[in-house]
Design a protein around this motif. Structure first.
Motif, PDB file in Angstrom:
ATOM      1  N   ASP A 338       0.805  -1.225   0.000  1.00  9.63           N
ATOM      2  CA  ASP A 338       0.000   0.000   0.000  1.00  9.63           C
ATOM      3  C   ASP A 338       0.841   1.279   0.000  1.00  9.63           C
ATOM      4  OD1 ASP A 338      -2.274  -1.447  -0.091  1.00  9.63           O
ATOM      5  OD2 ASP A 338      -2.763  -1.270   2.050  1.00  9.63           O
ATOM      6  N   TRP A 339       2.092   1.174   0.414  1.00 12.47           N
ATOM      7  CA  TRP A 339       2.925   2.379   0.475  1.00 12.47           C
ATOM      8  C   TRP A 339       3.334   2.910  -0.896  1.00 12.47           C
ATOM      9  CZ3 TRP A 339       6.414  -0.035   4.800  1.00 12.47           C
ATOM     10  CH2 TRP A 339       5.769   0.122   6.038  1.00 12.47           C
ATOM     11  N   GLY A 340       3.131   2.127  -1.941  1.00 16.88           N
ATOM     12  CA  GLY A 340       3.451   2.625  -3.288  1.00 16.88           C
ATOM     13  C   GLY A 340       4.947   2.700  -3.560  1.00 16.88           C
ATOM     14  N   VAL A 402       2.336  -9.252  -4.161  1.00 16.17           N
ATOM     15  CA  VAL A 402       1.170  -8.495  -4.642  1.00 16.17           C
ATOM     16  C   VAL A 402      -0.080  -9.212  -4.155  1.00 16.17           C
ATOM     17  CG1 VAL A 402       2.070  -7.363  -6.727  1.00 16.17           C
ATOM     18  CG2 VAL A 402       1.309  -9.740  -6.838  1.00 16.17           C
ATOM     19  N   PRO A 403      -1.134  -8.451  -3.828  1.00 15.35           N
ATOM     20  CA  PRO A 403      -2.335  -9.115  -3.334  1.00 15.35           C
ATOM     21  C   PRO A 403      -2.937  -9.994  -4.422  1.00 15.35           C
ATOM     22  CG  PRO A 403      -2.636  -6.727  -3.457  1.00 15.35           C
ATOM     23  CD  PRO A 403      -1.265  -7.002  -3.924  1.00 15.35           C
ATOM     24  N   ILE A 404      -3.485 -11.098  -4.002  1.00 16.24           N
ATOM     25  CA  ILE A 404      -4.130 -11.978  -4.977  1.00 16.24           C
ATOM     26  C   ILE A 404      -5.459 -11.318  -5.342  1.00 16.24           C
ATOM     27  CG2 ILE A 404      -5.108 -14.277  -5.341  1.00 16.24           C
ATOM     28  CD1 ILE A 404      -3.211 -15.073  -2.900  1.00 16.24           C
ATOM     29  N   GLN A 458      -9.329  -3.897   4.139  1.00 17.92           N
ATOM     30  CA  GLN A 458      -7.924  -3.998   4.480  1.00 17.92           C
ATOM     31  C   GLN A 458      -7.765  -4.197   5.981  1.00 17.92           C
ATOM     32  OE1 GLN A 458      -4.952  -3.703   2.801  1.00 17.92           O
ATOM     33  NE2 GLN A 458      -6.175  -4.072   0.972  1.00 17.92           N
ATOM     34  N   ILE A 459      -6.731  -4.946   6.325  1.00 23.60           N
ATOM     35  CA  ILE A 459      -6.442  -5.075   7.760  1.00 23.60           C
ATOM     36  C   ILE A 459      -5.715  -3.793   8.154  1.00 23.60           C
ATOM     37  CG2 ILE A 459      -5.189  -6.475   9.443  1.00 23.60           C
ATOM     38  CD1 ILE A 459      -5.002  -8.471   6.853  1.00 23.60           C
TER      39      ILE A 459
END
Ligand code: AMP
Ligand code: ZN
Length: 463
Positions: A338-340, A402-404, A458-459
């Motif tokens: 998420d931090w990019g 990467v998120p699935i 998101q957690i």
């Protein structure tokens, strides 16, 4: 802060200074490939991988050698009983050679799953029989050997420093002796070369100046480490059980031939326990990486679990612990994602992290600093850059994750469409109610310029 490591040989924390500037020779005792590796064995390999990464983090070029024991490791460490490979062959009905290949490949796959870096040199005991014979000859020429009816043995009484690594009470051992002696002159004597049993053809056997047979278990490591790293190199590692027999005997062999204690530092990883006793291949209490995966855990959760404890303490296995490690790992991953884009590294965090890892690989402290960074108010690009540097040591593959893309269930998509329709018709109350229903089901709506998107909630990192 300079790197300090605990050396079992001197029983002290010593500053690490390489024997050759900028370079480190590292030898780690590899698996005996008669069965799958269990997560206890893998704890030791994770410790060694962290060690290697910390050396690289300090700018050293590491030549890492790992052996594959595919012959000569008998069922008992006292050089009696069947060869584990031949026993494995009976158990499975496969040849000893096929077993070695199968479990070597399985081991490499487990290493890969755990982000354990491949050594610079892999060496198999069966590919180095001549090197082992040459070393035994050297030990024989220096008069440290004697023959028995079943092999060539090392006479440990001839080496005044024998057993120093383990601080062995040699006198006590000589007097006590519940150890099976056979034709051995001293209880601590060990086989350098074993003869094939009379009238029996082994699957793995070779000609030698003493007769057809196979090398003892310890000689391979002395011969191959000296071949690839020299007669005195920087660091030699293994599990704690190697202190008393295997490494003690490696040192004896090397002293008898080259006059060195083989490595400048001797380092040992402590055991993984289950229900307060050692996890072992023969104890029948063993879990594999595969077992964790079958229960839905990411293999790297096992790596995270191991990083939670110092390598010089015993570690108890628990499923709750694995669950916790898995959750923490996922939080780290999604935070980093998420931090990019990464920015500049935060020097003071980096400094604290180096101090922790350079303090004899203090990974629990290194992880605490990692979480402090994650929860801090620093800008995302700074956190990202800093954490990616930490991960060169942690080895959790945080940068690649990467998120699935998950499938959004049909009823959620239907509610989303309904909400969109309500909005178009300016029925704001209906639209809000639908949003609440979607949130209650665990999904989040993001209104983007391309239209609304829905994703699983998101957690959050900050509790
Ligand atoms: P082996 O394949 O039996 O030769 O063992 C491979 C490595 O795992 C050696 O360095 C052992 O010392 C180590 N080891 C064995 N059992 C455990 C355990 N329960 N926990 C941690 N390391 C272990
Ligand atoms: Zn070894």
């Amino acid at each position: 802060m300079s790197l300090h490591l605990y050396d079992t040989y001197s029983r002290s924390m010593r500053e690490f200074v390489p024997l050759k500037p900028g370079k480190v020779g590292l030898y780690t005792c590899g698996p005996t490939v008669y069965d799958y590796a269990h997560i206890g064995n893998l704890r030791t390999y994770i410790f060694e991988d962290v060690l290697r990464r910390v050396l690289e983090f300090n700018g050293y070029h590491v030549k890492h050698v790992m052996n594959i024991t595919d012959v000569g490791h008998l069922v008992s460490d006292a050089d009696t009983g069947e060869d584990r490979m031949e026993k494995g062959s009976r158990r499975t009905g496969m040849t000893a050679w096929d077993i070695a290949e199968l479990y070597t490949n399985e081991f490499k796959q487990d290493m890969h799953r755990l982000n354990i870096q491949e050594p610079s040199v892999w060496c198999k005991a069966t590919d180095h029989i001549q090197d082992q014979i040459d070393l035994i000859r050297c030990i024989e020429e220096n008069d440290y050997t004697y023959p028995t009816s079943d092999g060539i043995y090392f006479d440990t009484s001839k080496l005044s420093e024998y057993g120093h690594l383990a601080r062995k009470d040699i006198e006590g051992l000589q007097a006590g002796a519940r150890i099976e002696m056979g034709e051995k002159r001293n209880p601590t004597d060990f086989a350098l070369w074993k003869f094939s049993p009379a009238g029996q053809k082994r699957q793995m056997e070779w000609d030698s100046p003493w007769g057809v047979g196979f090398p003892g278990w310890h000689i391979e490591c002395s011969a191959m480490s000296a071949k690839y790293l020299g007669e005195f190199f920087d660091i030699h590692c293994g599990g704690e059980d190697h202190i008393s027999v295997h490494h003690t005997n490696e040192i004896a062999q090397t002293q008898a031939c080259y006059g060195t204690r083989l490595a400048n530092f001797w380092m040992h990883g402590y055991f993984l326990q289950i229900d307060e006793s050692r996890m072992g291949k023969s104890a029948g209490n063993f879990l594999r990486v595969q077992t964790l995966m079958e229960r839905g855990y990411d293999p790297l959760a096992w790596r995270y679990f191991c990083l939670n404890a110092n390598y010089r303490t015993k570690l108890n296995f628990s499923w709750e612990g694995v669950e916790g490690a898995n959750t923490s790992l996922n939080r780290l991953r999604s935070a980093v994602y998420d931090w990019g884009e990464a920015g500049a590294v935060h020097e003071s965090f980096l400094h604290r992290f180096s101090e922790a890892v350079n303090d004899d690989l203090n990974m629990p402290v290194a992880l605490a600093i990692t979480w402090e960074l994650v929860k801090s108010d620093l800008p995302a690009p700074t956190k990202k850059a800093t954490l990616l540097v930490f991960d060169t040591v942690l080895g959790l593959g945080l940068g690649e994750w990467v998120p699935i893309e998950e499938e959004i269930p049909g009823d959620i998509l239907a509610m989303l469409a309904e909400r969109q329709a309500a909005r178009m018709e300016k029925r704001w109350q209906d639209a809000d109610a639908l949003r609440e229903q979607i949130t209650a089901a665990g999904y989040e709506i993001e209104d983007t310029p391309q239209g609304p998107r829905v994703k699983r909630k998101q957690i959050t990192i900050k509790e």
